[in-house]
Design an enzyme around this catalytic site. Sequence first.
Site, PDB file in Angstrom:
ATOM      1  N   CYS A   1      -0.386  -3.413 -16.891  1.00 39.03           N
ATOM      2  CA  CYS A   1      -1.062  -2.457 -16.012  1.00 39.03           C
ATOM      3  C   CYS A   1      -0.693  -2.661 -14.544  1.00 39.03           C
ATOM      4  CB  CYS A   1      -2.580  -2.531 -16.196  1.00 39.03           C
ATOM      5  SG  CYS A   1      -3.266  -4.120 -15.739  1.00 39.03           S
TER       6      CYS A   1
ATOM      7  N   HIS B   1       0.832  -1.194   0.000  1.00 38.36           N
ATOM      8  CA  HIS B   1       0.000   0.000   0.000  1.00 38.36           C
ATOM      9  C   HIS B   1       0.880   1.263   0.000  1.00 38.36           C
ATOM     10  CE1 HIS B   1      -3.667   2.138   0.852  1.00 38.36           C
ATOM     11  NE2 HIS B   1      -2.962   2.877   1.669  1.00 38.36           N
TER      12      HIS B   1
HETATM   13  C1  PEP Z   1      -1.960  -6.668 -10.949  1.00 42.71           C
HETATM   14  O1  PEP Z   1      -2.160  -7.722 -10.356  1.00 42.71           O
HETATM   15  O2  PEP Z   1      -0.852  -6.333 -11.431  1.00 42.71           O
HETATM   16  C2  PEP Z   1      -3.063  -5.713 -11.140  1.00 42.71           C
HETATM   17  C3  PEP Z   1      -2.931  -4.658 -11.907  1.00 42.71           C
HETATM   18  O3  PEP Z   1      -4.205  -5.954 -10.446  1.00 42.71           O
HETATM   19  P1  PEP Z   1      -4.396  -5.620  -8.868  1.00 42.71           P
HETATM   20  O4  PEP Z   1      -3.161  -4.900  -8.419  1.00 42.71           O
HETATM   21  O5  PEP Z   1      -5.635  -4.810  -8.777  1.00 42.71           O
HETATM   22  O6  PEP Z   1      -4.521  -6.997  -8.310  1.00 42.71           O
END
Ligand code: PEP
Length: 573
Positions: free
Chosen positions: A498, A203
């Site tokens: 992402c 976080h």
């Molecule tokens: C990931 O797992 O990289 C992602 C973008 O999804 P989250 O962080 O929401 O699990």
Amino acid sequence: MTDQQQASPQSPTAEAPSSVSGIGVSPGRAAGPVAQLAGAVPEPGMESLPEGADLEAAAASVADHAARVAAGLTASAEKAQGESREVLETTAQMAADPTLVQVAQSHVRGQRLSPARAVWEAAGSVADQLSALGGYMAERARDVYDVRDRIVASLLGLPMPGVPQREEPFVLVARDLAPADTALLDPAKVRAIVTSEGGPTSHTAILARALGIPAVVGATGALEALTNDRLVLVDGAAGTITLDPDAAAVEAAARLAAQVRTFDGDGRTSDGHKVQLLANVGDPAGAEKAAAAGAEGVGLFRTEFCFLDRADEPTIAEQVEQYRTVLAAFPGKKVVVRTLDAGADKPMPFLTDTAEPNPALGVRGLRTAWANPQILDNQLQAIAEAAAAESADVWVMAPMIATVPETEDFVAACARHGLTTAGVMVEVPSAALLSGPILARASFASIGTNDLTQYTMAADRMLGSLATLSDAFQPAVLRMIEETCRGGAQQDRPVGVCGEAAADPATAVVLVGLGVSSLSMSPRSLADVAAVLAATSFERCQELARIAVESESADQARARVREGLPILAELGL
Ligand code: PEP
Ligand code: MG
């Protein structure tokens, strides 16, 4: 062990260290005096006040310290702005509310409890009453505990809990930051963040990047070495903290920090190879910030915000309204909407079983639709209605896809709602390895490097002690990404990233070299990533990607790539 740790050999005379190192998670250099986040307030003991104690004076001290806490919070609120101001004002009102004080005073007089214990007990009963009322009132229970901790700290002469409120900017040092602590972080005051725990996807790391504050996490020994008021220089890219830096280094850091980079809305390498630079968005306010930062669109719209803290599923109409506000910020532009990613670190009472022994390996993401297909169907309906009402180019993708049949089912479900650009997130190694057949069915893939790293390395992304494994520079993770891009090239389908890795300029270069065509990140990172790509040719990206994939460790891969990108040091990244 990181390269920095290797580079600072242990002195045989065990001198005090001149630097501490960890994992750089938010680039930038900044110097300032240390202010440590005070630890949790200990629960006061139950022993009663001794015979002959002045109960009235003890009761009066409760009111006195509550008033001091309220005054302190009000003074801080007056200096703060926006959301921080509101949070401080609400907490100040709670501290000034006579109920808590009166109940505590009755415990002092009636049960001879110490003032601190009396406040502890009173807060427990006030919070229980608020919780029983439900809704907005139940949320205020958290504020009661915050006020309780402050009054108890004041009564016991302990440092105030939470982020320190100081006149001058400082470097915040903590074990880790809780979401509640971070609500009050003011980037104008907090020059840098150092935590002794936490990993690159913690976080703290995500928040620091979002606020553009240089940060180092997993800095073992930081709490001991970085004592209050000591001057330190934090390098959020290298992951180092220099103790007592010289004036020239402090000045150079200030000069770099003063350089403001912006993104012109067109991501390209130095020789013009197009790389779409998109934003990760979690709610309507985030969408506005992303648009203001020049994002070419949204590469990951996390829809969980609409569902979290809800006892049941939001209605289709509610969802349409929320999704529309995000789409409206990007007229005519690409917005990739991710369907609900419930489970693991995002439990949702109406959908997930919190008693699962291994939630990260359990019913999460698209898997929740196996038992509850209607919730997915309703969400797709809402996305389709929102898309029809706005002009954004809406793409839809599902989290946690692991198999070809899941892909087929999801694409078919999207098609039933007229959503024709349906893709998958590649977060599970099986999806990376099967990207060819998966992308024969899906329109695109977006690699979630946070989870792909967690599942490739078998390392819980939330665990600071495994931070060195939770690193997208791990060659095995890079090979998973390479494999996904191979599948994308085979099927002529775009592959984006992402996860948090896309926000790191050095990793971004490698990702582009591996064949990734779009990078989605916190809006704050867009300008840095764009600047580094703009200074690097596509061929160089490919060379560095090769070097990284063929490395034998994450440290080696990172060091070699950074060495090959002198622009990073020039920009202080
Ligand atoms: C990931 O797992 O990289 C992602 C973008 O999804 P989250 O962080 O929401 O699990
Ligand atoms: Mg994920």
